[in-house]
Design a protein around this motif. Structure first.
Motif, PDB file in Angstrom:
ATOM      1  N   ASN A   1       5.970   3.965  -0.457  1.00 40.51           N
ATOM      2  CA  ASN A   1       6.116   3.507   0.914  1.00 40.51           C
ATOM      3  C   ASN A   1       7.531   3.721   1.443  1.00 40.51           C
ATOM      4  OD1 ASN A   1       4.042   2.147   2.649  1.00 40.51           O
ATOM      5  ND2 ASN A   1       3.503   1.268   0.666  1.00 40.51           N
TER       6      ASN A   1
ATOM      7  N   ASN B   1       8.314   6.362   4.258  1.00 38.08           N
ATOM      8  CA  ASN B   1       8.939   6.009   5.534  1.00 38.08           C
ATOM      9  C   ASN B   1      10.173   6.858   5.810  1.00 38.08           C
ATOM     10  OD1 ASN B   1       7.129   4.053   6.238  1.00 38.08           O
ATOM     11  ND2 ASN B   1       8.418   2.317   5.661  1.00 38.08           N
TER      12      ASN B   1
ATOM     13  N   LYS C   1       8.966  10.057   6.903  1.00 34.79           N
ATOM     14  CA  LYS C   1       8.205   9.961   8.148  1.00 34.79           C
ATOM     15  C   LYS C   1       9.105   9.803   9.381  1.00 34.79           C
ATOM     16  CE  LYS C   1       4.667   6.922   8.050  1.00 34.79           C
ATOM     17  NZ  LYS C   1       3.809   5.767   8.444  1.00 34.79           N
TER      18      LYS C   1
ATOM     19  N   GLY D   1       2.733  -0.936   5.914  1.00 33.94           N
ATOM     20  CA  GLY D   1       3.393  -0.529   4.662  1.00 33.94           C
ATOM     21  C   GLY D   1       4.450  -1.509   4.178  1.00 33.94           C
TER      22      GLY D   1
HETATM   23 MG   LIG Z   1       5.217   2.972   6.244  1.00 39.37          MG
END
Ligand SMILES: [Mg+2]
Ligand SMILES: Nc1ncnc2c1ncn2[C@@H]1O[C@H](COP(=O)(O)OP(=O)(O)O)[C@@H](O)[C@H]1O
Length: 382
Positions: A281, A285, A288, A347
């Protein structure tokens, strides 16, 4: 407003009349009784009496005996005792028996009686208000408790519902994703471009849905207190190495490099699947929310009683006023994915609960413009 009734008890008619006059001029209603028995009767016929002022020495019942008689009958009206006798022991006896005040019948009686009556009545008023407030508070507390119980039950129901829905969606979604993959590999014959495009869409959509459903299932499991961690001693180094290998591929698609610094540390006790989820996660992130061409730095360190994993990115950073919401459920903040990735805001809520379950801490340091660093610790013990 209605005048407060005061019952004056004295065997001396002159004293009775004098006190009645003083108190009437002070705005009180008065009634008189000539001895203790008379006082008990008078009080019984006027129980709204707010105060009794009684002489100490009277034929029959004396002042203290009157108090005891009234208290025996559960009468809790305040009582002021008067005496001509300047003896401390009498005052103590009166107060111990439940008198509210004790006064000397001397030349100052005109002033002292008014002051004492006011003081005693005001105190009684405050006591009554206090009792009222306590009662109100108890009622409110009871109401609060009831709605709390209801909320807890509703929340459990929501989690159960969420869990069932997510669970029952997972199997069909897994089939859709798997079958579309097989078809895409042209295992059953060649596909036209259009067929490939549609199957691709089915495949990505089912993959996104599956991860959402998995997150929802996690949330419901964690929230209902059923996150049981499989704690085993293991190597964080090895786990990090393997998670980085998996996530490298994701980074490459956005031209984001993962850089690592993993000095060997001693074994820790953790749930490997859940900590893998935490690491995925945080790295996910970082990838992302970062721009193409940037780097993500992942490091491991051992400081005293804890191992710390850090994930730093060169993304936009998170505004200070949003940071307190980061770990809440369904919190999507102003920073948005840079490559059209899906975002549900679940998340970090899951990450936080897993880290808490390990008695670790989760931290974020971030400033707009200079990237974000998420870190978590796992206690090493000993
Ligand atoms: Mg996330
Ligand atoms: N590394 C990061 N840089 C900037 N913003 C972040 C980062 N990690 C999380 N955020 C912000 O916090 C929000 C919540 O993150 P998360 O709970 O993982 O949900 P999701 O990834 O589904 O959006 C994100 O939507 C994003 O706005």
């Amino acid at each position: 407003m209605q005048k407060t009734k005061i019952l004056i008890v004295d065997d001396d008619p002159f004293v009775r009349d004098m006190l009645a006059m003083i108190l009437q001029s002070g705005g009180y209603d008065t009634e008189t009784a000539e001895d203790g028995e008379d006082a008990v009767d008078k009080y019984a016929s006027a129980p709204d009496t707010g105060l009794i002022i009684s002489d100490m020495n009277m034929p029959g019942m004396n002042g203290v005996e009157l108090i005891k008689e009234l208290r025996k009958n559960k009468v809790d009206v305040p009582i002021i005792i008067l005496t001509g006798n300047n003896e401390i022991s009498v005052a103590v006896e009166a107060l111990n028996s439940g008198a509210s005040d004790y006064l000397l019948k001397d030349e100052n009686i005109q002033d002292t009686i008014m002051l004492s009556a006011e003081k005693v009545l005001e105190k009684r008023q405050l006591e009554k208000r206090n009792v009222q407030l306590m009662t109100d508070l108890a009622v409110k507390n009871e109401e609060l408790e009831q709605s709390n119980t209801k909320l807890v039950a509703l929340n459990a129901l929501k989690n159960k519902f969420l869990g069932i829905a997510a669970h029952d969606l997972r199997n069909p979604l897994t089939s859709i994703r798997g079958l579309s993959e097989i078809l895409l590999m042209e295992a059953f014959g060649p596909l036209s471009d259009e067929q490939k495009e549609y199957l691709g869409t089915i495949n990505t959509a089912s993959d996104d849905m599956l991860s959402l459903v998995n997150d929802l299932l996690d949330v419901s499991v964690i929230e209902s207190g059923k996150l049981d961690l499989q704690l085993k001693p293991g190597s964080l180094n090895a786990l990090l190495e393997s998670r980085v290998r998996m996530n490298k591929v994701v980074g490459e698609r956005k031209n984001i490099t993962l850089r690592t610094d993993f000095p060997g540390i001693r074994e820790a006790v953790f749930d490997a699947n859940r900590i893998a989820q935490v690491i995925d996660n945080l790295i996910g992130n970082a990838i992302k929310f970062s721009p193409s061409g940037s780097a993500v730095y992942i490091s491991l360190s051992e400081d005293g009683n804890a191992a710390t994993v850090r994930v730093r990115d060169e993304g936009p950073g998170i505004p200070a006023e949003e940071q307190s919401r980061l770990f809440g459920e369904f919190q999507r903040l102003s920073v948005q994915p840079t490559g059209g990735e899906k975002s549900t805001g679940l998340g970090l809520a899951i990450v936080k609960k897993i880290v808490d379950g390990h008695q670790g801490t989760l931290k974020v340091e971030s400033e707009p413009g200079s990237g974000s660093t998420f870190s978590f610790t796992i206690p090493l013990g000993g």
